[in-house]
Design a protein around this motif. Structure first.
Motif, short mmCIF file in Angstrom:
data_model
loop_
_atom_site.label_atom_id
_atom_site.label_comp_id
_atom_site.label_asym_id
_atom_site.label_seq_id
_atom_site.Cartn_x
_atom_site.Cartn_y
_atom_site.Cartn_z
N ARG A 168 43.88 65.87 -76.25
CA ARG A 168 43.72 67.32 -76.41
C ARG A 168 44.92 68.06 -75.80
N HIS A 169 45.38 67.60 -74.66
CA HIS A 169 46.53 68.23 -74.01
C HIS A 169 47.81 68.00 -74.85
N ASN A 206 44.63 46.95 -74.55
CA ASN A 206 44.10 46.43 -73.30
C ASN A 206 43.31 45.15 -73.52
N THR A 231 43.82 53.45 -78.90
CA THR A 231 43.13 52.38 -79.62
C THR A 231 42.76 52.96 -80.98
N THR A 257 47.42 53.98 -73.94
CA THR A 257 47.74 53.77 -75.35
C THR A 257 46.54 54.15 -76.22
N HIS A 285 42.51 56.55 -67.08
CA HIS A 285 42.18 57.46 -68.19
C HIS A 285 42.98 57.13 -69.45
N GLY A 286 42.69 57.87 -70.53
CA GLY A 286 43.36 57.63 -71.81
C GLY A 286 44.62 58.47 -71.98
N THR A 287 44.98 58.74 -73.22
CA THR A 287 46.25 59.39 -73.54
C THR A 287 46.18 60.92 -73.48
N VAL A 288 45.01 61.45 -73.11
CA VAL A 288 44.75 62.89 -72.97
C VAL A 288 45.21 63.64 -74.25
N ARG A 329 42.86 57.71 -86.60
CA ARG A 329 44.23 57.33 -86.22
C ARG A 329 44.94 56.58 -87.36
N ASN A 338 47.23 66.00 -65.25
CA ASN A 338 47.35 65.35 -63.95
C ASN A 338 48.05 63.99 -64.07
#
Ligand code: NAP
Ligand code: MG
Length: 401
Positions: free
Chosen positions: A311-312, A96, A77, A75, A306-309, A82, A325
């Motif tokens: 950039r992808h 979290n 933060t 998620t 890991h986070g929400t990625v 944001r 991944n």
């Protein structure tokens, strides 16, 4: 073939950005065709958190207390950027953090080991699980930048007004000061979570502090761990053939490097912060790390480390191909399904979790992987797959098994 039935729901916490996309694909390709999936769904996507004034996060944590097992997607933060991007009503706290405060847990992180992604430390044969105490010490400190000569004291005033006073230092010039604390309650729940998790996973526990130097602060950690071990866990540990091992932190670091792995390393807050980054990068990649929050009352919340990625996700929004991944997110689901199966005595569900993990690792070992792994693998013939094709390849492997 009939689908695997479930008796109790898993609390499902959906999330944001690229991991939300993967979440949907994992459910559609890898879970729903095989399981009559029972979940209680909470949308922790930032938009819905904003619509509910973050009540949904609190509700999802309370549901976890009720059902005992949750699986969480990464998620956002919120920060200033944001706030603007999502036109938020306010800058909500980290989900979290909110969930952890309600469940009162310890976070365990372990690398996912697969042939072809070799740890930098050659003798590490099995994963090292890091258990980080997530309360207090330097993370809840008070600091003073000392301007010049003067006396610094540590003062505690009891509820009845009596005082304990110690001189810290007589400054004859400028300097710095720091005050920190922890509580017996928090250290106790940390110790219990570590020892319980060790029993659940049948692994030794190592715990280390600097009690030779910090004769009251760190010594209290050591004392509490020893007491809880002796009184509540010793017998069960001996029966399970596992051990609790205490040493000094510098000795622990040296031994970890020489070890074969395969144990839980319980760390104080700061040690855990530093050492988890060392251990995870030495094992390969953040996208190959599982993370589970375990509460002393025996409630489990599984997620990816890991986070929400982001950039992808922006590439995905522009219609470009991504190669993200999904392994850690798949393992969050398998962890939750296996635990649900264990608690409900549902063998089929547990076997399914094992099978999906095996299919995931086999797919990678066959040379089919996402770009992040292709960059570090030692395998000779590699096919780089996009986000969706990697998940489909896992499905093919599972169906062939
Ligand atoms: P991130 O999502 O972990 O990604 C950082 C970088 O690591 C990515 O840009 C990517 O590198 C690589 N990476 C991470 N996971 C990957 C995966 N599954 N597959 C391939 N590459 C992966 O961290 P972030 O970009 O700093 O944070 C994005 C958002 O996540 C933030 O809003 C933050 O608040 C949130 N976050 C949430 C959690 C959680 O919910 N537990 C934890 C951390 C961060 P390349 O770009 O080089 O490919
Ligand atoms: Mg850190």
């Amino acid at each position: 073939m009939s689908k695997i039935q479930m008796t109790t729901p898993i609390v499902e916490m959906d999330g944001d950005e690229m991991t939300r996309i993967l979440w949907k694909m994992i459910k559609e390709e890898l879970l729903l065709p095989y399981i009559d999936l029972k979940t209680e769904y909470y949308d922790l996507g930032l938009k819905h958190r904003d619509e509910t004034d973050d009540q949904v996060t609190v509700d999802s944590a309370n549901a976890t207390l009720k059902y005992g097992v949750a699986v969480k997607c990464a998620t956002i933060t919120p920060n200033a950027a944001r706030m603007e991007e999502y036109s938020l009503k306010k800058m909500y706290k980290s989900p979290n953090g909110t969930i952890r405060a309600i469940l009162d847990g310890t976070v365990f992180r372990a690398p996912i080991i697969v042939k072809g992604i070799e740890p930098c430390v050659r003798n590490w044969e099995a994963p090292i699980t890091l258990a980080r105490h997530a309360y207090g010490d330097v993370y809840k400190n008070v600091e003073i930048k000392v301007p010049g000569p003067g006396k610094a004291e540590l003062v505690y005033t009891a509820a009845d007004g009596t005082e304990i006073r110690e001189t810290i230092h007589e400054f004859d010039g400028p300097g710095v000061l720091q005050g920190m604390h922890n509580t017996e309650k928090s250290i106790t729940s940390f110790a219990k979570a570590c020892l319980k998790y060790a029993l659940d996973t049948r692994q030794d526990v190592w715990f280390a502090t600097k009690d030779t130097i910090s004769k009251k602060y760190d010594h209290t950690f050591k004392e509490i761990f020893t007491k809880i071990y002796e009184e509540e866990y010793k017998e069960a540990f001996e029966k399970a053939g596992i051990t609790y091992f205490y040493t000094l932190i510098d000795d622990a670091v040296a031994r970890v490097m020489k070890s074969k792995g395969g144990f839980i390393w319980a760390c104080k807050n700061y040690d855990g912060d530093v050492m988890s980054d060392m251990v995870s990068s030495a094992f390969g990649s953040l996208a190959m790390m599982t993370s589970v929050l375990v509460s002393p009352s025996g409630v489990y919340e599984y997620e990816a480390a890991h986070g929400t990625v982001q950039r992808h996700y922006y590439k995905h929004l522009k219609g470009e191909e991504t190669s993200t991944n999904s392994v850690a997110t798949i393992f969050a689901w398998t962890g939750a399904l296996r635990k649900r199966g264990e608690l409900d005595g549902n063998q089929e569900l547990m076997h399914f979790a094992d099978r999906l993990e095996k299919a995931t690792l086999t797919t990678i070992e066959q040379g089919k992987m996402t770009k992040d792994l292709a960059l570090i693998t030692t395998l000779p013939d590699v096919t780089v797959l996009n986000s969706g094709d990697f998940i489909k390849a896992i499905k093919d492997t599972m169906d062939a098994m």
